[in-house]
Enzyme design. Structure first.
Site, PDB file in Angstrom:
ATOM      1  CG  LEU A  57      79.195 -32.795 -38.914  1.00  0.00           C
ATOM      2  CD1 LEU A  57      80.556 -33.390 -38.583  1.00  0.00           C
ATOM      3  CD2 LEU A  57      78.152 -33.886 -38.992  1.00  0.00           C
ATOM      4  N   GLY A  58      77.775 -28.894 -36.856  1.00  0.00           N
ATOM      5  CA  GLY A  58      77.549 -28.085 -35.658  1.00  0.00           C
ATOM      6  C   GLY A  58      78.448 -26.886 -35.672  1.00  0.00           C
ATOM      7  N   GLY A  77      81.442 -25.034 -33.527  1.00  0.00           N
ATOM      8  CA  GLY A  77      82.420 -25.192 -32.444  1.00  0.00           C
ATOM      9  C   GLY A  77      82.800 -23.854 -31.880  1.00  0.00           C
ATOM     10  N   GLY A  78      83.639 -23.885 -30.890  1.00  0.00           N
ATOM     11  CA  GLY A  78      84.059 -22.653 -30.238  1.00  0.00           C
ATOM     12  C   GLY A  78      84.707 -21.687 -31.198  1.00  0.00           C
ATOM     13  N   GLY A 109      84.413 -21.906 -34.706  1.00  0.00           N
ATOM     14  CA  GLY A 109      83.856 -21.915 -36.043  1.00  0.00           C
ATOM     15  C   GLY A 109      83.056 -23.167 -36.294  1.00  0.00           C
ATOM     16  N   PRO A 110      82.426 -23.238 -37.474  1.00  0.00           N
ATOM     17  CG  PRO A 110      81.716 -22.877 -39.650  1.00  0.00           C
ATOM     18  CD  PRO A 110      82.450 -22.231 -38.521  1.00  0.00           C
ATOM     19  CB  VAL A 111      82.197 -28.987 -36.887  1.00  0.00           C
ATOM     20  CG1 VAL A 111      82.836 -30.328 -37.152  1.00  0.00           C
ATOM     21  CG2 VAL A 111      82.877 -28.290 -35.735  1.00  0.00           C
ATOM     22  CE  LYS A 133      86.812 -28.412 -33.470  1.00  0.00           C
ATOM     23  NZ  LYS A 133      87.606 -28.220 -32.262  1.00  0.00           N
ATOM     24  CG  ASP A 147      86.072 -26.628 -22.570  1.00  0.00           C
ATOM     25  OD1 ASP A 147      85.306 -26.571 -21.581  1.00  0.00           O
ATOM     26  OD2 ASP A 147      85.730 -26.256 -23.707  1.00  0.00           O
TER      27      ASP A 147
END
Ligand SMILES: *[C@@H]1O[C@H](CO)[C@@H](O)[C@H](O)[C@H]1NC(C)=O
Ligand SMILES: *[C@@H]1O[C@H](CO)[C@@H](O)[C@H](O)[C@H]1NC(C)=O
Ligand SMILES: *[C@@H]1O[C@H](CO)[C@@H](O)[C@H](O)[C@H]1NC(C)=O
Ligand SMILES: *[C@@H]1O[C@H](CO)[C@@H](O)[C@H](O)[C@H]1NC(C)=O
Ligand SMILES: *[C@@H]1O[C@H](CO)[C@@H](O)[C@H](O)[C@H]1NC(C)=O
Ligand SMILES: *[C@@H]1O[C@H](CO)[C@@H](O)[C@H](O)[C@H]1NC(C)=O
Ligand SMILES: *[C@@H]1O[C@H](CO)[C@@H](O)[C@H](O)[C@H]1NC(C)=O
Ligand SMILES: *[C@@H]1O[C@H](CO)[C@@H](O)[C@H](O)[C@H]1NC(C)=O
Length: 819
Positions: free
Chosen positions: A510-511, A513-514, A516-518, A532, A629
């Site tokens: 999906l994308g 993240g800070g 690692g991947p999701v 995640k 954040d």
């Protein structure tokens, strides 16, 4: 005989050619450098070691079968042995165990005379010298703890043999000599543990009590740990015992003054399960008499135990955060016959017991009478509900804490003038709002300094071992913490998640993240999930991962993303969330096509939803959290476009005074960061309010704050909003794609609120609950005070700025240097 000859041989030649493992040191066998004494089932080992890079040698004990050598006991901590000396550990003809270098004895067991003795290392790590004639233990290393407790050891005093069992830290990692920190038992009154730095109390445990820990598993009930409090004329002691001796644990007082609880994990090595003291409230007697420390209050740590009946001795000082006067009773005690009674306070960390009297066989009624009949008796309690202890306090009550319900606090009955009896008791609110940190503290303090923690350890061990049995974990943890909402997230096995995500296929990604991947995944019950995965390379990610697990699993609100579970197997660390089909807010508001799907009503709902989520985080949750954040990509949208705040990797539970939390590492996302945070590292709920303000303006306008100013001359986004607002042209700001559907009063209100939230001074920004009232039109809108922050004057210099954005919740790490 043969061995003795070999040792003699090696004594003649300093270079050893032979080392040995012994099980006994007797008159015919001894130990020299390189040799070790090993316990029967090979759990512990005694031998010579060099700490760190030091060339000095010491005699010590460590766990044998684990690769990381952590020394749990040192014999000659006062007398280091320089590198070249010849070393021999042997039984002398007077029946003591002596350590010799060259010809002189530099350390010995202080055993009483006995002609014939042997030394053995027991399987619990206790080095004992046994008189062979009487078979009595004449000396044991457990009587001389250094910086570490292992199961079976005691803390306290032995009056018969005039011994005190306490810990003292090493001086440094190179030097096992006693450092400045000690932890021992205060036996002036009822026993409790005190952690001191060069004799000054820094932290106090709680009055001792016996606790038995049981864990329920498939085979029925099983005792897994207990502590053993002994209080009599001969001995005041507490020992900790583990039901399963193959679980290795240790409690170490490190040389920076922290008590660390370690557990050995087969796959992960020594893991720190806890350490104390923790935050501000742990500081000894921080609130003085009748004050209670409170980390949930935003403005101050200390309040009076009961604001109806106690007042600060010096109100002015108290308001300034100067608590040293403590609190006093509103109505002073006169101690006339019948003029006084007791009021019960529940869930209290009992006060310092230094000035107390106790009796080990008295009912609470007898205790009541005893206290009532003595005018100087201020309070009574039973600190240990496994026996009939009566504990009386004869001074003003110090170092009290009101703990969350179920947090292991006890009842205390405090003497009051009868005129003060009928008003209602202590405010409920304070008790209800717990912090996980406090609960852990309570668990820890619940029994001396160990106790319940053992069960936390054991859950931990178990969790690591049976990762596929999440429910049981939940129950165990639950039982040990005694707090319903305190469950850890369920555990998923790695295989389950790998299957659910088609082995983390790119197709399911999906994308990024800070940390690692999701991935998107589908569980067998056809439940969609988002996963995640902590990238194995990222060390920073690990902290964020832990943070996220700690926080988000304790939080529940419809405007926060829900965690379904986690998975830690080997190197793999995964977090499993509910799947959000509409991804994140930024993919809508900053995208021409998608933004058409967000009409004004939806946008306004999103703004209000985020605000409610923040009110929950800041005020209503048990943890009280600053998100740190908040940004469009961290707001996820469910199928009905309801906003859910996500990504708690940088979140902090706040430790009191809101403007005083600070950090050296400024992390967050440029454009959403408040000036005091970006420039000085100060964060507070008001820095979240700032980010919220930016977010509101972005949602209304469809424009990004970050990246708005393309050239030096161009105004930045917030300045731009400000000038439109000042010129009465706010409506021009609205995103064209929702202009048709808009409801002007709501738009104007939102912009006004947005500007109030981004004011330069944190104190000028409203808190989130007033924001909600303002958005609902229930509170009059003040005018923003001045030109908002980050004005055209370029005050900050941004370095290492990474502009990557992610979908599905992420963290951009940005460092900002002040100029
Ligand atoms: C023991 O003897 C060796 C060699 O003579 C010497 O270097 C060392 O300093 C001596 N050790 C002590 C503690 O005196
Ligand atoms: C010491 O005790 C051992 C074991 O009991 C025995 O075999 C040995 O003879 C004793 N030695 C002396 C000197 O009494
Ligand atoms: C508890 O300590 C006492 C005194 O040290 C000891 O006699 C008793 O055996 C201990 N109990 C357990 C279960 O270890
Ligand atoms: C004790 O722990 C070991 C693993 O360290 C385990 O194999 C064993 O079954 C446990 N024993 C009991 C009685 O729980
Ligand atoms: C001592 O323990 C604290 C808490 O676990 C830790 O932060 C600190 O780094 C430790 N200090 C040393 C020297 O190990
Ligand atoms: C206190 O008052 C009670 C009854 O109110 C009486 O029985 C008792 O003797 C009094 N004690 C003293 C010390 O005056
Ligand atoms: C405690 O006190 C009661 C009476 O007050 C007595 O009968 C009992 O034996 C006592 N128990 C102990 C353990 O001393
Ligand atoms: C009250 O308690 C104090 C402290 O234990 C003691 O010194 C004093 O004698 C007691 N007074 C009475 C009247 O019992």
């Amino acid at each position: 005989m043969e061995r003795a000859a070999i040792i003699l041989f090696s004594l003649l030649f300093v270079h050893q050619s032979y080392t040995a493992e012994l099980d006994t040191i007797s008159d015919s066998s001894f130990l020299t450098y390189g040799d070790t004494l090993v316990s029967a089932t090979r759990i512990f080992e005694l031998g010579f070691f060099k700490p760190g890079s030091s060339e000095n040698r010491y005699l010590g004990i460590w766990h044998k079968n684990i690769p990381v050598r952590i020394v749990v006991w040192v014999a000659n901590r006062h007398r280091p042995l320089p590198g070249a000396s010849l070393l021999v550990l042997k039984i002398t003809n007077r029946g003591t165990l002596g350590l010799f270098t060259n010809a002189s004895m530099i350390w010995s067991s202080k055993s009483t005379t006995s002609r014939n003795a042997t030394a053995k290392l027991r399987d619990n790590g206790n080095l004992v010298v046994v008189d062979q004639d009487t078979k009595q233990v004449v000396w044991q290393s457990f009587d001389y703890p250094t910086d570490t407790f292992i199961p079976g050891m005691k803390i306290g005093r032995d009056y018969l043999r005039n011994k005190e069992w306490h810990l003292s830290s090493w001086k440094s990692s190179q030097d096992p000599a006693p450092g400045e920190w000690t932890m021992g038992t205060d036996t002036h009154g009822y026993p409790e543990v005190k952690l001191k730095q060069e004799g000054v109390v820094k932290f106090r445990g709680r009055p001792w009590r016996n606790i038995l820990f049981t864990s329920v598993d498939s085979s029925g009930e099983e005792v897994i740990g207990t502590n053993n409090v002994t209080i009599n004329n001969g001995e005041v002691s507490d020992a900790y015992i583990l039901g399963n001796s193959s679980v290795l644990t240790r409690i170490t007082l490190n040389y920076s003054g922290y008590l660390e609880f370690w557990v050995w994990m087969e796959n992960d090595g020594w893991e720190l399960s806890d350490s104390y003291p923790r935050k501000a409230c742990d500081a000894y007697n921080i609130c003085y008499s009748y004050g209670t420390c409170n980390i949930y209050k935003t403005r101050q740590y200390c309040t009076c135990l009961d604001e109806k009946r106690f007042v600060p001795k010096n109100q002015k000082d108290w308001e300034r955060g100067e608590w040293s006067g403590g609190c006093i009773r509103r109505t002073p005690l006169e101690c006339k016959n019948g003029s006084e009674e007791f009021i019960k306070y529940s869930n209290v960390k009992l006060p310092d017991t230094e000035n107390t009297w106790y009796n080990m066989n008295m009912t609470l009624e007898e205790c009541h009478t005893k206290c009532l009949n003595n005018c100087t008796c201020m309070a009574y309690a039973n600190p240990d509900n496994t026996r009939r202890v009566c504990l009386l306090w004869f001074n003003d009550l110090l170092d009290i804490q009101v703990l969350p319900e179920g947090g292991g606090g006890l009842d205390i009955l405090v003497r009051m003038d009868s005129s003060d009896l009928d008003s209602p008791s202590i405010s409920k609110q304070k008790q209800g709002e717990a912090s996980i940190r406090i609960i852990l503290l309570v668990i820890f303090l619940g029994v001396l300094f160990i106790g319940l923690n053992i069960s936390t350890w054991l859950c931990y061990v178990r969790r690591k071992r049976n990762q596929s049995e999440p429910t049981e974990e939940g129950e165990i943890l639950n039982a040990s913490k005694g707090q319903e909402e305190d469950m850890d997230p369920p555990l998923f096995s790695f295989t389950t998640i790998a299957n659910a995500t088609a082995n983390f296929s790119l197709k399911n990604k999906l994308g990024e993240g800070g940390f690692g991947p999701v991935y998107k995944g589908m569980l067998e019950e056809r439940q969609e999930i988002a996963v995640k995965r902590l990238s194995k390379k990222s060390s920073q990610g690990l902290d964020e991962f832990k943070n996220e697990v700690i926080f988000i699993s304790k939080l529940q609100h419809r405007n926060l993303v829900k965690i379904l579970g986690c998975c830690t197997e080997g190197d793999e660390k995964l977090l499993i969330y509910e799947y959000m089909p509409n991804k994140s807010l930024d993919s809508f508001i900053f995208d021409k096509a998608q933004s058409m799907l967000l009409d004004w009503t939806k946008r306004f709902n999103i703004i209000k939803g985020i605000a409610r989520g923040l009110v929950y985080l800041h005020q209503d949750s048990r943890l009280r959290i600053i998100h740190r954040d908040l940004k469009a990509s961290n707001i996820l949208l469910d199928q009905d476009m309801n906003p859910k705040i996500s990504d708690f990797g940088l979140a902090r539970s706040f430790g009191g005074n809101e403007t005083q939390s600070s950090t050296e590492k400024v992390v967050g996302t440029y454009g959403y960061m408040s000036p005091e945070y970006a420039l000085e590292g100060l964060f507070s709920i008001k820095s979240d309010v700032f980010s919220f303000g930016v977010l509101v303006l972005e949602i209304v306008s469809g424009k990004r704050n970050r990246g708005f100013a393309r050239s030096e001359n161009e105004h930045n986004f917030i300045d731009h909003v400000w000038s439109l607002y000042n010129e009465g042209r706010s409506m021009e700001l609205i995103d064209s794609s929702c202009a048709e559907s808009c409801h002007p009063p709501e738009v104007i209100r939102s912009i006004n609120v947005g500007l109030l939230c981004v004011q330069h001074h944190a104190g000028d920004r409203p808190n989130m609950s007033s924001v909600i009232l303002m958005l609902d039109g229930e509170r009059e809108l003040p005018q923003p005070k001045q030109q908002p922050s980050f004005s055209t004057k370029s005050q900050i210099h941004v370095s290492n700025f990474s502009s990557s954005t992610y979908t599905g919740g992420s963290t951009n790490i940005t460092r900002i240097d002040a100029r």
